[in-house]
Design a protein around this motif. Structure first.
Motif, PDB file in Angstrom:
ATOM      1  N   UNK A 392       0.781  -1.211  -0.287  1.00 51.33           N
ATOM      2  CA  UNK A 392      -0.018  -0.007  -0.605  1.00 51.33           C
ATOM      3  C   UNK A 392       0.823   1.434   0.366  1.00 51.33           C
ATOM      4  N   UNK A 393       1.675   0.810   1.156  1.00 56.71           N
ATOM      5  CA  UNK A 393       2.502   2.082   0.861  1.00 56.71           C
ATOM      6  C   UNK A 393       3.322   3.144  -0.197  1.00 56.71           C
ATOM      7  N   UNK A 394       3.715   1.899  -0.975  1.00 55.11           N
ATOM      8  CA  UNK A 394       4.730   1.466  -2.575  1.00 55.11           C
ATOM      9  C   UNK A 394       3.930   1.553  -3.663  1.00 55.11           C
ATOM     10  N   UNK A 429     -10.504  -6.200   4.677  1.00 52.98           N
ATOM     11  CA  UNK A 429     -11.609  -5.906   4.309  1.00 52.98           C
ATOM     12  C   UNK A 429     -11.501  -4.264   5.233  1.00 52.98           C
ATOM     13  N   UNK A 430     -10.659  -3.579   6.301  1.00 54.09           N
ATOM     14  CA  UNK A 430     -10.389  -2.142   5.734  1.00 54.09           C
ATOM     15  C   UNK A 430      -9.425  -1.989   4.639  1.00 54.09           C
ATOM     16  N   UNK A 431      -8.660  -2.229   4.784  1.00 57.22           N
ATOM     17  CA  UNK A 431      -7.421  -2.213   3.511  1.00 57.22           C
ATOM     18  C   UNK A 431      -8.268  -2.329   2.432  1.00 57.22           C
ATOM     19  N   UNK A 432      -8.916  -2.799   1.864  1.00 52.85           N
ATOM     20  CA  UNK A 432     -10.176  -2.372   1.140  1.00 52.85           C
ATOM     21  C   UNK A 432     -10.696  -1.254   0.714  1.00 52.85           C
ATOM     22  N   UNK A 461      -4.494  -0.770  13.571  1.00 55.41           N
ATOM     23  CA  UNK A 461      -5.079   0.410  13.950  1.00 55.41           C
ATOM     24  C   UNK A 461      -4.676   1.450  13.408  1.00 55.41           C
ATOM     25  N   UNK A 462      -3.544   0.877  14.223  1.00 54.33           N
ATOM     26  CA  UNK A 462      -3.171   2.988  14.318  1.00 54.33           C
ATOM     27  C   UNK A 462      -2.732   2.952  12.964  1.00 54.33           C
ATOM     28  N   UNK A 463      -1.729   2.753  11.510  1.00 51.35           N
ATOM     29  CA  UNK A 463      -0.950   2.490  10.911  1.00 51.35           C
ATOM     30  C   UNK A 463      -2.568   3.243  10.101  1.00 51.35           C
ATOM     31  N   UNK A 468      -5.354   7.713   6.405  1.00 52.71           N
ATOM     32  CA  UNK A 468      -5.876   8.480   6.648  1.00 52.71           C
ATOM     33  C   UNK A 468      -6.106   9.762   7.095  1.00 52.71           C
ATOM     34  N   UNK A 469      -5.468  10.017   7.599  1.00 50.44           N
ATOM     35  CA  UNK A 469      -4.436  11.651   8.153  1.00 50.44           C
ATOM     36  C   UNK A 469      -4.076  12.342   6.906  1.00 50.44           C
TER      37      UNK A 469
END
Length: 471
Positions: A392-394, A429-432, A461-463, A468-469
């Protein structure tokens, strides 16, 4: 002979036990067969117990019965007699390991032979040993009960004017039963929570009420398991004061329990912390980390010179999550020698990958993860979770989408503990949702942030909130 009962037992003996067993075998009271001594000496020599070639029956027979034709029945007979003598030696060792119980057996012999003076002397010796006993666990309480029972057996049948110790017998029996029942209740409750099974644990309400009413928490063997039981059986949010008292009592009474029992107490406490963390109580992470650190430093979690590969992995996961990077790196280097050989390479590589990943050294982490296909289900899930974040980050969208789909299939097909299935299903689920969100729709972002904040269980969760931020 590689997997014979005899060979497996001999492999567990320490150097001192080998020396003591040698003396035992040379005593005519325990063994009068020279072939048994010969077999023992052959097996404990060099690497004979650990290399298959040295355990081939024909080879062993030729060393024991020189110039004789191979006779399987004869070799098995020698093995049988060595095994029998070895078992008698181990029984003797076990009996002698508890000096109080051993001296009490002598007192019992004197009582049965009606040697009153000898009995009184022996029983005073037992009382002295009991007072000086290092440990104050259930075995200590049981020894006190057996001591009182032995004294009662001596008094019984004497003159009826003799003062009886029936109250002491009854009190000692109560304490023994309560301590043992609470310990078993903790073990059964922990087991049924992890493996989703059901046990009927009778009399617990009555025991708990009796402990509280009679003020029995001054007994370490009762206090530890009382607070442990209350912690692991209380509703969420209610059990923490009991856990904190358990933690304090562990520190206070640590020297009063043998290492094997202390290990079980630590594992009970660790399981409580893990359960609370899985419910979203992140403050328990530092408590859990302290338990692990203390358990490693004191080698309580290291049994028979071996550290469970699951514990090794969990310590690395927690330490990196708390960003204790230097400690984790030191832990990996110093304690990998305690890992079972079959797991060592894989778990060390995973641990180093986890360390690089948490430090955001993604290239090194990916290289290490690419080298191994983990057999363990949870290791696979941990590795895939790291890859999800790195992809995701890359902005490796195609690789990420493919990984999420393969991971969903993996979870569906594998027999995974329900709590972990929920954990990693939520991760998918939340990654999608994170990938598909409209970065310009502030309301949608706010809703997803609220959803992620309340999601439980959800790893990293923090990630998610951090990503989102950034939108």
């Amino acid at each position: 002979m590689t997997n014979s009962h005899l060979t497996l037992i001999l492999r567990t003996l320490s150097k001192k036990e080998v020396r003591d067993l040698r003396k035992w075998l040379h005593s005519p009271a325990h063994n009068q067969r020279e072939d048994v001594v010969e077999l023992f000496e052959y097996l404990v020599k060099g690497q004979h117990l650990y290399e298959d070639k040295f355990l081939e029956k024909e080879r062993v027979f030729s060393r024991i019965f020189k110039k004789e034709r191979f006779d399987d029945a004869k070799l098995r007979q020698t093995m049988h007699f060595l095994l029998k003598t070895l078992e008698e030696f181990l029984i003797y060792q076990e009996q002698q390991s508890d000096e109080v119980r051993a001296r009490m057996a002598l007192a019992s012999v004197f009582r049965k032979r009606k040697l009153d003076r000898a009995f009184q002397k022996a029983i005073r010796s037992v009382e002295g040993l009991q007072e000086q006993a290092t440990y104050r666990n259930e075995q200590f309480l049981r020894n006190e009960y057996l001591l009182q029972l032995e004294k009662y057996s001596f008094y019984d049948g004497k003159k009826r004017t003799t003062e009886m110790n029936l109250q002491q017998v009854s009190n000692a029996l109560d304490l023994t039963f309560i301590a043992d029942k609470l310990r078993q209740a903790c073990a059964m409750t922990t087991h049924q929570k992890v493996y989703k099974t059901e046990y009927k644990i009778h009399l617990l309400d009555e025991i708990i009420s009796h402990v509280e009413a009679e003020g029995l928490l001054d007994y370490p063997a009762i206090a530890i398991y009382y607070y442990g039981f209350k912690a692991i059986t209380s509703p969420p949010g209610i059990g923490e004061p009991y856990f904190l008292q358990l933690r304090n009592d562990i520190r206070k009474y640590k020297g009063l329990f043998p290492k094997h029992e202390l290990r079980d107490i630590y594992l009970m406490s660790i399981n409580y912390c893990v359960a609370q963390i899985n419910r979203g109580q992140d403050t328990m992470r530092s408590e859990l980390f302290d338990l692990y650190k203390n358990g490693i430093d004191s080698q309580i979690l290291i049994e028979n010179n071996t550290l469970s590969h699951f514990t090794f992995r969990n310590i690395v996961n927690l330490g990196t999550a708390l960003r204790q990077f230097e400690w984790v790196e030191d832990f990996i280097e110093k304690n990998q020698r305690f890992l079972p050989l079959r797991y060592k390479e894989t778990f060390v590589q995973y641990s180093k990958a986890k360390l690089h990943f948490t430090k955001r050294e993604y290239n090194q982490a990916m290289q290490l993860l690419a080298q191994f296909d983990f057999d363990d289900i949870l290791m696979n899930l941990y590795g895939k979770a790291m890859l999800i974040i790195m992809y995701y980050e890359q902005e490796e969208t195609t690789a990420l989408d493919s990984l999420l789909e393969s991971m969903r299939t993996y979870i569906r097909r594998k027999d995974i503990i329900a709590s972990y299935k929920a954990l990693y299903s939520n991760l998918i689920t939340y990654t999608r949702k994170l990938v598909r969100i409209n970065p310009y729709d502030r309301a949608e972002i706010a809703n997803l942030r609220k959803e992620i904040t309340s999601a439980n269980p959800l790893p990293e969760k923090d990630w998610f909130l951090e990503q989102l931020a950034k939108l």
